[in-house]
Design a protein around this motif. Structure first.
Motif, mmCIF file in Angstrom:
data_model
loop_
_atom_site.group_PDB
_atom_site.id
_atom_site.type_symbol
_atom_site.label_atom_id
_atom_site.label_comp_id
_atom_site.label_asym_id
_atom_site.label_seq_id
_atom_site.Cartn_x
_atom_site.Cartn_y
_atom_site.Cartn_z
ATOM 1 N N ASN A 24 0.848 -1.194 0.000
ATOM 2 C CA ASN A 24 0.000 0.000 0.000
ATOM 3 C C ASN A 24 0.884 1.245 0.000
ATOM 4 N N THR A 25 0.277 2.391 -0.221
ATOM 5 C CA THR A 25 1.066 3.626 -0.303
ATOM 6 C C THR A 25 1.659 4.006 1.051
ATOM 7 N N SER A 26 0.951 3.731 2.139
ATOM 8 C CA SER A 26 1.475 4.076 3.466
ATOM 9 C C SER A 26 2.812 3.385 3.719
ATOM 10 N N PHE A 27 2.910 2.107 3.328
ATOM 11 C CA PHE A 27 4.158 1.366 3.490
ATOM 12 C C PHE A 27 5.267 2.045 2.699
ATOM 13 N N GLY A 28 4.987 2.380 1.444
ATOM 14 C CA GLY A 28 6.003 2.979 0.591
ATOM 15 C C GLY A 28 6.471 4.326 1.087
ATOM 16 N N ILE A 29 5.533 5.162 1.520
ATOM 17 C CA ILE A 29 5.902 6.491 2.010
ATOM 18 C C ILE A 29 6.769 6.369 3.256
ATOM 19 N N ASN A 30 6.399 5.478 4.174
ATOM 20 C CA ASN A 30 7.215 5.283 5.368
ATOM 21 C C ASN A 30 8.607 4.781 5.012
ATOM 22 N N MET A 31 8.689 3.867 4.077
ATOM 23 C CA MET A 31 9.985 3.330 3.660
ATOM 24 C C MET A 31 10.891 4.454 3.139
ATOM 25 N N ILE A 32 10.307 5.361 2.362
ATOM 26 C CA ILE A 32 11.097 6.437 1.764
ATOM 27 C C ILE A 32 11.507 7.484 2.795
ATOM 28 N N ILE A 33 10.530 7.997 3.548
ATOM 29 C CA ILE A 33 10.854 9.128 4.435
ATOM 30 C C ILE A 33 11.800 8.719 5.568
ATOM 31 N N HIS A 34 11.707 7.474 6.009
ATOM 32 C CA HIS A 34 12.606 7.043 7.087
ATOM 33 C C HIS A 34 13.967 6.604 6.550
ATOM 34 N N GLY A 35 14.076 6.515 5.238
ATOM 35 C CA GLY A 35 15.351 6.154 4.645
ATOM 36 C C GLY A 35 16.193 7.342 4.222
ATOM 37 N N LEU A 36 15.667 8.548 4.386
ATOM 38 C CA LEU A 36 16.356 9.748 3.886
ATOM 39 C C LEU A 36 17.252 10.425 4.920
ATOM 40 N N ASN A 56 0.818 19.606 1.713
ATOM 41 C CA ASN A 56 -0.317 20.540 1.735
ATOM 42 C C ASN A 56 -1.538 19.931 2.400
ATOM 43 N N ASN A 57 -2.515 20.776 2.723
ATOM 44 C CA ASN A 57 -3.675 20.364 3.518
ATOM 45 C C ASN A 57 -4.726 19.601 2.723
ATOM 46 N N LEU A 58 -4.582 19.489 1.396
ATOM 47 C CA LEU A 58 -5.556 18.749 0.602
ATOM 48 C C LEU A 58 -5.108 17.320 0.311
ATOM 49 N N GLU A 59 -4.006 16.910 0.922
ATOM 50 C CA GLU A 59 -3.504 15.559 0.713
ATOM 51 C C GLU A 59 -4.349 14.528 1.466
ATOM 52 N N PHE A 60 -4.354 13.299 0.957
ATOM 53 C CA PHE A 60 -4.978 12.183 1.675
ATOM 54 C C PHE A 60 -4.127 11.878 2.912
ATOM 55 N N PRO A 61 -4.746 11.522 4.045
ATOM 56 C CA PRO A 61 -3.974 11.286 5.273
ATOM 57 C C PRO A 61 -2.825 10.299 5.125
ATOM 58 N N ALA A 62 -2.962 9.287 4.269
ATOM 59 C CA ALA A 62 -1.876 8.314 4.102
ATOM 60 C C ALA A 62 -0.597 8.973 3.603
ATOM 61 N N THR A 63 -0.743 10.097 2.929
ATOM 62 C CA THR A 63 0.417 10.825 2.416
ATOM 63 C C THR A 63 1.047 11.710 3.479
ATOM 64 N N VAL A 64 0.236 12.160 4.435
ATOM 65 C CA VAL A 64 0.700 13.146 5.410
ATOM 66 C C VAL A 64 1.029 12.538 6.770
ATOM 67 N N TYR A 65 0.188 11.655 7.276
ATOM 68 C CA TYR A 65 0.386 11.141 8.630
ATOM 69 C C TYR A 65 1.779 10.565 8.868
ATOM 70 N N PRO A 66 2.350 9.801 7.929
ATOM 71 C CA PRO A 66 3.696 9.278 8.183
ATOM 72 C C PRO A 66 4.731 10.376 8.436
ATOM 73 N N LEU A 67 4.502 11.562 7.865
ATOM 74 C CA LEU A 67 5.464 12.650 8.017
ATOM 75 C C LEU A 67 5.550 13.125 9.463
ATOM 76 N N PRO A 78 15.611 1.759 5.302
ATOM 77 C CA PRO A 78 15.549 1.992 6.749
ATOM 78 C C PRO A 78 15.148 0.773 7.557
ATOM 79 N N PHE A 79 14.534 -0.208 6.902
ATOM 80 C CA PHE A 79 14.082 -1.418 7.596
ATOM 81 C C PHE A 79 14.646 -2.644 6.882
ATOM 82 N N TYR A 80 15.028 -3.628 7.648
ATOM 83 C CA TYR A 80 15.548 -4.871 7.090
ATOM 84 C C TYR A 80 14.576 -6.017 7.353
#
Length: 372
Positions: free
Chosen positions: A83-95, A106-117, A232-234
């Protein structure tokens, strides 16, 4: 289009029961993709590991190639995600973002895009959530990209307004300050033509169950070559030596499997890759048809005196019309066998390329009837 519209509609059993205009939520899976998934599951049922090992030969290379061709990438840049939540977490925690860094969204994003941040705040990262208008999201975001911004996170198409974002414009600005761009394409992959090389995005991901018409549990993530070499995760498949089954032997995988830390949903992703293969030669025609249908929806809605939330010049496959009591209206429409979604202060009509103008007209008339 080379994909015959009438023939494709025969692959969608849902249209025998409903006027289905809800692809921005969940799409019905075409029979040919369903058979791809079922074929794998039957193979496991009848041959067990013998079948699994055959399908997993070459590390799902054929599946990766299908998806890579669909988005203009290389197979080595495509990983499968649940799912997208998994992918976003993988990316942001790997940077390796830290104190003083800014992530812009931005405030019009779906929560799955913003909450991980928000988890990044624990590291001292500032999450800057801009208040934007549907018709100028890319302009507002571009104007706010400065030297402190390390990552820009944005959806290609807004889930609740239907506005299409000029991601190339955002990338051009981000590139000037050395910021990276992460694009959630779940509302565009399958509806619009995507080319990661042309737009120069750094990361792009999507679940497959919306416009790609695939089972839930399918999804892909594009990571531009050279980025996030160390995830970021093994998990057990993060090692290039995973087939040794030896906990003392670990060598970091350099290919896209490094992000697939465990067993993926093979059947769901087989279905998604099959759909990607079928749609790839028709991407431009499909996009044109999707845009024509949404333009028709906007025009007809305005003719019926609806207020349309979606900016016509920024549309993709979603059209949102403002109504009172959208949840109640959607429920009444379902009783009439018309499937849409209530979103915000309106009804979201999401038309795919195989829908017809008559289906749109009937839905809009039904909304009008419910309101009167």
């Amino acid at each position: 289009m080379s994909i015959d519209l009438d023939e494709f509609r025969k692959e969608i059993p849902a249209i025998n029961n409903y006027i289905y205009l809800n692809h921005a939520a969940i799409s019905p899976t075409p029979v040919f993709a369903l058979l791809e998934a079922l074929g794998y599951l039957y193979g496991v049922s009848s041959r067990g590991s013998v079948h699994v090992n055959r399908v997993e030969e070459n590390d799902f290379l054929e599946m990766r190639q299908r998806v890579a061709s669909f988005i203009g990438a290389e197979a080595s840049e495509v990983s499968f995600i649940p799912n997208t939540s998994f992918g976003i977490n993988m990316i942001i925690h790997g940077l390796n973002l830290g104190k003083g860094d800014v992530v812009l969204t931005n405030n019009l994003e779906f929560p799955a895009t913003v909450y991980p941040l928000y988890k990044l705040r624990e590291r001292g990262v500032e999450v800057k959530l801009l208040r934007v208008e549907p018709g100028s999201i890319d302009e507002t975001m571009s104007e706010n990209i400065d030297e402190r911004v390390r990552l820009v996170v944005v959806s290609h198409v807004s889930f609740n307004t239907g506005a299409r974002i000029d991601i190339k414009k955002i990338k051009e600005r981000a590139k000037k300050v050395g910021a990276l761009l992460l694009v959630d394409a779940i509302q565009s992959a399958g509806a619009l033509k995507l080319d990661v090389k042309e737009t120069e995005v750094d990361f792009l991901l999507a679940g497959g169950y919306k416009w790609l018409m695939s089972p839930q549990g399918s999804g892909f993530m594009y990571v531009r070559k050279g980025l996030l070499k160390d995830p970021p995760f093994y998990g057990w498949k993060t090692s290039s030596t995973f087939m040794k089954f030896d906990s003392e032997s670990f060598e970091l995988e350099t290919g896209p499997r490094r992000f697939e830390i465990g067993t993926i949903d093979v059947s769901a992703n087989l279905a998604m890759s099959k759909i990607a293969e079928k749609l790839t030669p028709e991407r431009e025609r499909i996009e044109r048809r999707v845009l024509d249908l949404s333009a028709h929806t906007v025009d007809e809605a305005e003719d019926m005196n609806f207020e349309v939330v979606t900016p016509k010049h920024r549309r993709a496959g979603i059209t949102v019309v403002r109504t009172e009591n959208p949840k109640g209206v959607a429920e009444k429409l379902l009783q009439k066998k018309i499937v849409v979604s209530p979103r915000g202060n309106g009804i979201r009509i999401s038309t795919h390329f195989y829908n017809t103008e008559d289906e749109v007209s009937e839905a809009l008339k039904a909304i009008k009837s419910c309101l009167s």
